[in-house]
Design an enzyme around this catalytic site. Structure first.
Site, PDB file in Angstrom:
ATOM      1  N   GLY A   1       1.632   5.400  -3.965  1.00 56.99           N
ATOM      2  CA  GLY A   1       1.442   6.622  -4.753  1.00 56.99           C
ATOM      3  C   GLY A   1       0.412   6.411  -5.858  1.00 56.99           C
ATOM      4  O   GLY A   1       0.435   7.082  -6.886  1.00 56.99           O
ATOM      5  N   LYS A   2      -0.519   5.479  -5.613  1.00 52.95           N
ATOM      6  CA  LYS A   2      -1.540   5.168  -6.619  1.00 52.95           C
ATOM      7  C   LYS A   2      -2.428   6.366  -6.906  1.00 52.95           C
ATOM      8  O   LYS A   2      -2.835   6.589  -8.037  1.00 52.95           O
ATOM      9  CB  LYS A   2      -2.427   4.004  -6.150  1.00 52.95           C
ATOM     10  CG  LYS A   2      -1.692   2.703  -6.004  1.00 52.95           C
ATOM     11  CD  LYS A   2      -2.612   1.592  -5.552  1.00 52.95           C
ATOM     12  CE  LYS A   2      -3.109   1.731  -4.125  1.00 52.95           C
ATOM     13  NZ  LYS A   2      -2.078   1.635  -3.099  1.00 52.95           N
TER      14      LYS A   2
ATOM     15  N   HIS B   1      -5.802   8.035  -0.635  1.00 53.00           N
ATOM     16  CA  HIS B   1      -5.152   8.367  -1.891  1.00 53.00           C
ATOM     17  C   HIS B   1      -4.922   9.867  -1.951  1.00 53.00           C
ATOM     18  O   HIS B   1      -5.858  10.650  -1.973  1.00 53.00           O
ATOM     19  CB  HIS B   1      -6.001   7.878  -3.072  1.00 53.00           C
ATOM     20  CG  HIS B   1      -5.979   6.386  -3.199  1.00 53.00           C
ATOM     21  ND1 HIS B   1      -6.801   5.684  -4.038  1.00 53.00           N
ATOM     22  CD2 HIS B   1      -5.192   5.461  -2.602  1.00 53.00           C
ATOM     23  CE1 HIS B   1      -6.526   4.392  -3.935  1.00 53.00           C
ATOM     24  NE2 HIS B   1      -5.556   4.245  -3.059  1.00 53.00           N
TER      25      HIS B   1
ATOM     26  N   GLY C   1       0.835  -1.208   0.000  1.00 56.85           N
ATOM     27  CA  GLY C   1       0.000   0.000   0.000  1.00 56.85           C
ATOM     28  C   GLY C   1       0.863   1.249   0.000  1.00 56.85           C
ATOM     29  O   GLY C   1       2.097   1.173   0.119  1.00 56.85           O
TER      30      GLY C   1
ATOM     31  N   LEU D   1      10.986   8.045  -6.999  1.00 57.32           N
ATOM     32  CA  LEU D   1      12.403   7.840  -7.327  1.00 57.32           C
ATOM     33  C   LEU D   1      13.228   9.003  -6.777  1.00 57.32           C
ATOM     34  O   LEU D   1      14.372   8.825  -6.345  1.00 57.32           O
ATOM     35  CB  LEU D   1      12.575   7.724  -8.851  1.00 57.32           C
ATOM     36  CG  LEU D   1      13.971   7.371  -9.342  1.00 57.32           C
ATOM     37  CD1 LEU D   1      14.386   5.979  -8.866  1.00 57.32           C
ATOM     38  CD2 LEU D   1      14.069   7.450 -10.869  1.00 57.32           C
ATOM     39  N   ASP D   2      12.641  10.196  -6.763  1.00 56.04           N
ATOM     40  CA  ASP D   2      13.335  11.400  -6.273  1.00 56.04           C
ATOM     41  C   ASP D   2      13.769  11.260  -4.813  1.00 56.04           C
ATOM     42  O   ASP D   2      14.755  11.865  -4.390  1.00 56.04           O
ATOM     43  CB  ASP D   2      12.416  12.624  -6.421  1.00 56.04           C
ATOM     44  CG  ASP D   2      11.076  12.424  -5.716  1.00 56.04           C
ATOM     45  OD1 ASP D   2      10.369  11.457  -6.090  1.00 56.04           O
ATOM     46  OD2 ASP D   2      10.758  13.186  -4.791  1.00 56.04           O
TER      47      ASP D   2
ATOM     48  N   THR E   1      -4.061   7.519   8.858  1.00 56.21           N
ATOM     49  CA  THR E   1      -3.909   7.485  10.315  1.00 56.21           C
ATOM     50  C   THR E   1      -2.780   8.384  10.825  1.00 56.21           C
ATOM     51  O   THR E   1      -2.658   8.589  12.029  1.00 56.21           O
ATOM     52  CB  THR E   1      -3.596   6.044  10.778  1.00 56.21           C
ATOM     53  OG1 THR E   1      -2.401   5.635  10.103  1.00 56.21           O
ATOM     54  CG2 THR E   1      -4.720   5.085  10.442  1.00 56.21           C
TER      55      THR E   1
ATOM     56  N   GLY F   1       7.714  13.188  -7.830  1.00 54.89           N
ATOM     57  CA  GLY F   1       7.150  14.233  -6.964  1.00 54.89           C
ATOM     58  C   GLY F   1       5.647  14.117  -6.938  1.00 54.89           C
ATOM     59  O   GLY F   1       5.062  13.368  -7.728  1.00 54.89           O
TER      60      GLY F   1
HETATM   61  P1  IMP Z   1      -7.381  -2.636   7.901  1.00 53.88           P
HETATM   62  O1  IMP Z   1      -7.456  -2.613   6.413  1.00 53.88           O
HETATM   63  O2  IMP Z   1      -7.757  -1.332   8.538  1.00 53.88           O
HETATM   64  O3  IMP Z   1      -8.099  -3.797   8.487  1.00 53.88           O
HETATM   65  O4  IMP Z   1      -5.842  -2.866   8.292  1.00 53.88           O
HETATM   66  C1  IMP Z   1      -5.167  -4.081   7.992  1.00 53.88           C
HETATM   67  C2  IMP Z   1      -3.729  -3.797   7.567  1.00 53.88           C
HETATM   68  O5  IMP Z   1      -3.727  -3.140   6.310  1.00 53.88           O
HETATM   69  C3  IMP Z   1      -2.962  -2.890   8.516  1.00 53.88           C
HETATM   70  O6  IMP Z   1      -1.608  -3.282   8.519  1.00 53.88           O
HETATM   71  C4  IMP Z   1      -3.105  -1.527   7.878  1.00 53.88           C
HETATM   72  O7  IMP Z   1      -2.064  -0.662   8.253  1.00 53.88           O
HETATM   73  C5  IMP Z   1      -3.025  -1.909   6.410  1.00 53.88           C
HETATM   74  N1  IMP Z   1      -3.679  -0.940   5.532  1.00 53.88           N
HETATM   75  C6  IMP Z   1      -4.995  -0.761   5.340  1.00 53.88           C
HETATM   76  N2  IMP Z   1      -5.218   0.210   4.439  1.00 53.88           N
HETATM   77  C7  IMP Z   1      -4.018   0.642   4.030  1.00 53.88           C
HETATM   78  C8  IMP Z   1      -3.583   1.617   3.072  1.00 53.88           C
HETATM   79  O8  IMP Z   1      -4.377   2.265   2.379  1.00 53.88           O
HETATM   80  N3  IMP Z   1      -2.243   1.771   2.936  1.00 53.88           N
HETATM   81  C9  IMP Z   1      -1.361   1.028   3.643  1.00 53.88           C
HETATM   82  N4  IMP Z   1      -1.702   0.111   4.521  1.00 53.88           N
HETATM   83  C10 IMP Z   1      -3.029  -0.093   4.725  1.00 53.88           C
END
Ligand code: IMP
Length: 427
Positions: free
Chosen positions: A15-16, A41, A12, A333-334, A302, A416
């Protein structure tokens, strides 16, 4: 643009958001098919930063149809908050440009509460969830006790089902977790009132997406989270509760898998993860701190500091293979400028044996060590580079090594947060 899937090829936060925003220019329809408001996002347009959690990033392009498919876990409060937030910033958001599936499952207050209480219960064994109720909502979907968006719109039916569900959840909240139960009538009134505000957006999104495909419209499927957080293919149990890659589209958007024509993975030039769980190339040292600082690696949902480490070619190769990717886009990459040397995990070593494949046969990652190759770094600022040929030789060597190692062509680089900070390959 043919029917395209864009997904995260790491844990996750690849940078989608920015890339999907960029690709949305050439799409008629942008579709979310899994996850919920756990995603974040980030899109920067004209110096203005937008963080979208639930609504597809295409919403920032007027005239597009944005779809929240049946596989998404929808928190009505977050959905409406996001709609109002966008409107307050002058974006047009209405039922013509934003469609919400009648069969998407609803995240209620009790899902959020139970997500947080279960994490507390797990203690040291916690997953590190975002606390947004994602897991408990999908659990109810599988247990057939959940409610769907369409159910919310039927007042009497909704009250009956929610009353039954909440009675059980309140018992759990009170007797297992020792917390105050939720007020049943208050919850019923709250959610049935919210339903009316959702109504203008609700439809059969599966039929809509399939008919758009038949009409030759350009459809972009926007994955949230990343392949290593996939409930089936990821580092279980430290995963999210949905199928995050192109593998999630068929079920989550009610769209035939064989009709997906192009699949693009997104990976950072290094690697990050939030929450608990295996992360073989993590750098719990000054290198990791430097990546976090230079990449501003803090969660957009978060605010948590992200765990940082080197690019893991074993993981990305596996992610691209799982979704059948035709291409890869490498972001940030930057951020690597100024590192004297850069490492990439080419293989893993386990029990004295080196392997290139993802160790899905191992129950845990204990004893898995990355086998690194070291590349020379570069000092130049890349944020203004727009042509591949203008990159420092060391950066090109690095990019080409990643490409060889993951076995998928790198089509674009991002240097960037702004829309225009991209380098098409071959330029
Ligand atoms: P949940 O999706 O809130 O149940 O979290 C389960 C795991 O997925 C945890 O490790 C979260 O930090 C991770 N996670 C959930 N959504 C994202 C995201 O959008 N980006 C990165 N990690 C994520």
């Amino acid at each position: 643009m043919p029917t395209t899937s864009v997904f995260g090829a790491q844990w996750g936060d690849e940078g989608k958001g920015k890339l999907i925003d960029l690709m949305a220019r050439d799409a008629d329809m942008i579709v979310r098919y899994q996850g919920g408001a756990n995603a974040g996002h980030t899109v920067v347009v004209g110096g203005e930063k937008y963080v979208l959690h639930l609504i597809p990033s295409g919403i920032l392009h007027p005239g597009k149809v944005n779809v929240i498919g049946n596989g998404v876990a929808v928190d009505p409060l977050k959905f409406l908050e996001e709609v109002e937030g966008l409107r307050a910033r002058g974006q047009q958001v209405d039922g013509a440009g934003l469609k919400l599936s009648a069969t998407a499952h609803v995240i209620f207050e009790h899902h959020r509460l139970i997500d947080q209480l279960s994490e507390r219960w797990r203690g040291e064994g916690r997953i590190g969830t975002t606390g947004r109720g994602i897991g408990p909502c999908y659990a109810d979907k599988a247990a057939r006790t959940g409610l769907r968006v369409g159910d919310l719109l039927d007042n009497a039916y909704c009250r009956t089902r929610l009353r039954a569900a909440l009675a059980e959840k309140n018992a759990l909240i009170e007797r297992v977790h020792g917390e105050r139960p939720l007020d049943l009538d208050g919850q019923l009134d709250r959610y049935t009132a919210l339903a009316e505000r959702l109504r203008p957006f609700v439809c059969d999104t599966g039929a809509l997406v399939r008919s758009a495909a038949r009409a030759g419209k350009r459809i972009l499927f926007e994955g949230a989270q990343g392949a290593m957080l996939d409930i089936d293919g990821g580092t279980y149990p430290f995963v999210t509760s949905s199928n995050t890659g192109a593998n999630g589209i068929a079920a989550g958007a009610s769209f035939p898998a064989r009709a997906i024509e192009r699949v693009i993975g997104i990976a950072k030039a290094y690697c990050t993860r939030v929450g608990e769980g295996p992360f073989p190339t993590e750098q719990v040292n000054a290198t990791g701190e430097r990546i976090r600082k230079q990449g501003n690696e803090y969660g957009s949902t978060t605010g948590r500091p992200r765990r940082c480490g080197w690019f893991d070619a074993v993981a990305v190769r596996y992610a691209l293979e799982l979704s059948g990717a035709d291409g890869l886009i490498v972001t940030n990459l930057d951020v690597l400028s100024g590192f004297p040397s850069i490492q990439v995990a080419m293989r893993y070593r386990h029990a004295g044996v080196e392997r290139r494949d993802w160790p899905a046969d191992l129950p845990r990652f204990d004893g898995v060590e990355p086998v690194y190759q070291t590349f020379p770094g570069w000092n130049e600022d890349l944020t203004r580079v727009r042509k591949y040929a203008d990159l420092p030789a060391a950066a090109r060597t690095y990019v080409e090594a990643l490409e060889r190692e993951v076995g998928t062509p790198i089509q674009m680089l991002s240097v960037g947060p702004e829309r225009e900070q991209v380098i098409p390959r071959g330029s």
